[in-house]
Design a protein around this motif. Structure first.
Motif, PDB file in Angstrom:
ATOM      1  N   ALA A   5      -3.868 -18.650  68.866  1.00 56.84           N
ATOM      2  CA  ALA A   5      -4.972 -17.888  68.275  1.00 56.84           C
ATOM      3  C   ALA A   5      -4.971 -18.040  66.752  1.00 56.84           C
ATOM      4  N   ALA A   6      -3.802 -18.056  66.134  1.00 60.42           N
ATOM      5  CA  ALA A   6      -3.722 -18.230  64.679  1.00 60.42           C
ATOM      6  C   ALA A   6      -4.278 -19.593  64.270  1.00 60.42           C
ATOM      7  N   VAL A   7      -3.955 -20.619  65.037  1.00 63.88           N
ATOM      8  CA  VAL A   7      -4.443 -21.964  64.743  1.00 63.88           C
ATOM      9  C   VAL A   7      -5.959 -22.034  64.928  1.00 63.88           C
TER      10      VAL A   7
ATOM     11  N   PRO B  24     -13.788 -21.303  58.424  1.00 60.83           N
ATOM     12  CA  PRO B  24     -14.807 -21.921  57.563  1.00 60.83           C
ATOM     13  C   PRO B  24     -16.212 -21.924  58.177  1.00 60.83           C
ATOM     14  N   LEU B  25     -16.294 -21.757  59.493  1.00 62.16           N
ATOM     15  CA  LEU B  25     -17.591 -21.758  60.176  1.00 62.16           C
ATOM     16  C   LEU B  25     -18.220 -20.365  60.219  1.00 62.16           C
ATOM     17  N   GLY B  26     -17.462 -19.352  59.797  1.00 59.74           N
ATOM     18  CA  GLY B  26     -17.994 -17.993  59.731  1.00 59.74           C
ATOM     19  C   GLY B  26     -17.998 -17.236  61.041  1.00 59.74           C
ATOM     20  N   ILE B  27     -17.202 -17.695  62.016  1.00 59.86           N
ATOM     21  CA  ILE B  27     -17.112 -16.968  63.281  1.00 59.86           C
ATOM     22  C   ILE B  27     -15.652 -16.656  63.595  1.00 59.86           C
ATOM     23  N   GLU B  28     -15.479 -15.748  64.532  1.00 61.20           N
ATOM     24  CA  GLU B  28     -14.153 -15.348  64.993  1.00 61.20           C
ATOM     25  C   GLU B  28     -13.948 -15.837  66.421  1.00 61.20           C
ATOM     26  N   LEU B  29     -12.714 -15.715  66.895  1.00 55.71           N
ATOM     27  CA  LEU B  29     -12.409 -16.154  68.261  1.00 55.71           C
ATOM     28  C   LEU B  29     -13.282 -15.457  69.296  1.00 55.71           C
TER      29      LEU B  29
ATOM     30  N   THR C 103     -15.018 -13.032  79.332  1.00 57.63           N
ATOM     31  CA  THR C 103     -14.253 -13.097  78.089  1.00 57.63           C
ATOM     32  C   THR C 103     -13.174 -12.027  77.991  1.00 57.63           C
ATOM     33  N   GLY C 104     -13.060 -11.179  79.005  1.00 59.12           N
ATOM     34  CA  GLY C 104     -12.049 -10.118  78.971  1.00 59.12           C
ATOM     35  C   GLY C 104     -12.395  -9.005  78.002  1.00 59.12           C
ATOM     36  N   SER C 105     -13.683  -8.823  77.759  1.00 58.45           N
ATOM     37  CA  SER C 105     -14.163  -7.780  76.851  1.00 58.45           C
ATOM     38  C   SER C 105     -14.613  -6.569  77.648  1.00 58.45           C
ATOM     39  N   ASP C 106     -14.779  -5.470  76.931  1.00 56.72           N
ATOM     40  CA  ASP C 106     -15.416  -4.320  77.564  1.00 56.72           C
ATOM     41  C   ASP C 106     -16.897  -4.326  77.182  1.00 56.72           C
TER      42      ASP C 106
ATOM     43  N   ILE D  84     -18.544  -6.403  74.027  1.00 53.06           N
ATOM     44  CA  ILE D  84     -19.422  -7.556  74.215  1.00 53.06           C
ATOM     45  C   ILE D  84     -20.763  -7.308  73.533  1.00 53.06           C
ATOM     46  N   MET D  85     -21.211  -6.059  73.514  1.00 52.08           N
ATOM     47  CA  MET D  85     -22.471  -5.755  72.823  1.00 52.08           C
ATOM     48  C   MET D  85     -22.343  -6.043  71.329  1.00 52.08           C
ATOM     49  N   ARG D  86     -21.197  -5.685  70.733  1.00 54.07           N
ATOM     50  CA  ARG D  86     -20.981  -5.954  69.305  1.00 54.07           C
ATOM     51  C   ARG D  86     -20.949  -7.454  69.026  1.00 54.07           C
ATOM     52  N   VAL D  87     -20.277  -8.204  69.891  1.00 52.31           N
ATOM     53  CA  VAL D  87     -20.193  -9.656  69.704  1.00 52.31           C
ATOM     54  C   VAL D  87     -21.587 -10.277  69.817  1.00 52.31           C
TER      55      VAL D  87
END
Length: 161
Positions: free
Chosen positions: A38-40, A47-52, A76-79, A83-86
């Protein structure tokens, strides 16, 4: 009052060291491997402005096409709130759009945009050298073996992939 709990032999307690054979060793090792990977990947995506979390949703959308939010959460293993926030973030960035689902006004499907596809392609290009560095200490053929083992572990026969 004390509970009747069997006591482990101190020699059998987890040490968090390579080669640890305790019952929790696999989970701890997988967690450490996840943090490292995840760190990698975070470094590649920054630089692309997004998160995992954004990247994970874009991957699902590119793979499945338009997907309802509850299925995105499961994939994605989200609640539900997460997922609404993403998806809100992805919409704000122009990387995904929500569309009504015919026949059910309450359900919204999420679709990747052309800009989202372009960003996803750029993310793969940016991640490749970092991913190669992540497995550089493995012998030839071992990265593929690791992927095979982890895939079978994560998706046992009969599970939904």
């Amino acid at each position: 009052m004390t509970a009747d709990v069997p006591h482990a032999n101190p020699a059998s307690r987890g040490t968090h060291h390579p080669g640890d054979a305790t019952p929790f060793a696999l989970g701890l090792l997988l967690r450490q491997a996840h943090w490292r990977a995840a760190a990698v990947m975070t470094e590649a995506l920054r630089p692309l402005g997004i998160e995992l979390r954004h990247f994970a949703v874009l991957i699902v959308l590119a793979d499945r096409g338009a997907t309802v939010q509850r299925d995105l959460a499961a994939a994605t293993g989200s609640d539900k709130a997460g997922i609404m926030r993403v998806v809100d973030d992805l919409e704000r960035m122009g990387l995904a759009v929500r569309r009504s689902v015919p026949g059910d006004r309450r359900v919204r499907a999420v679709e990747i945009t052309p800009q989202g596809t372009e960003l996803l392609d750029a993310a793969y290009v940016a991640a490749e050298p970092l991913a190669d560095r992540l497995v550089a200490q493995l012998a030839p053929g071992e990265p593929e073996q690791l992927m095979d083992l982890l895939t079978r572990f994560a998706y046992p026969p009969g599970s939904e992939a």
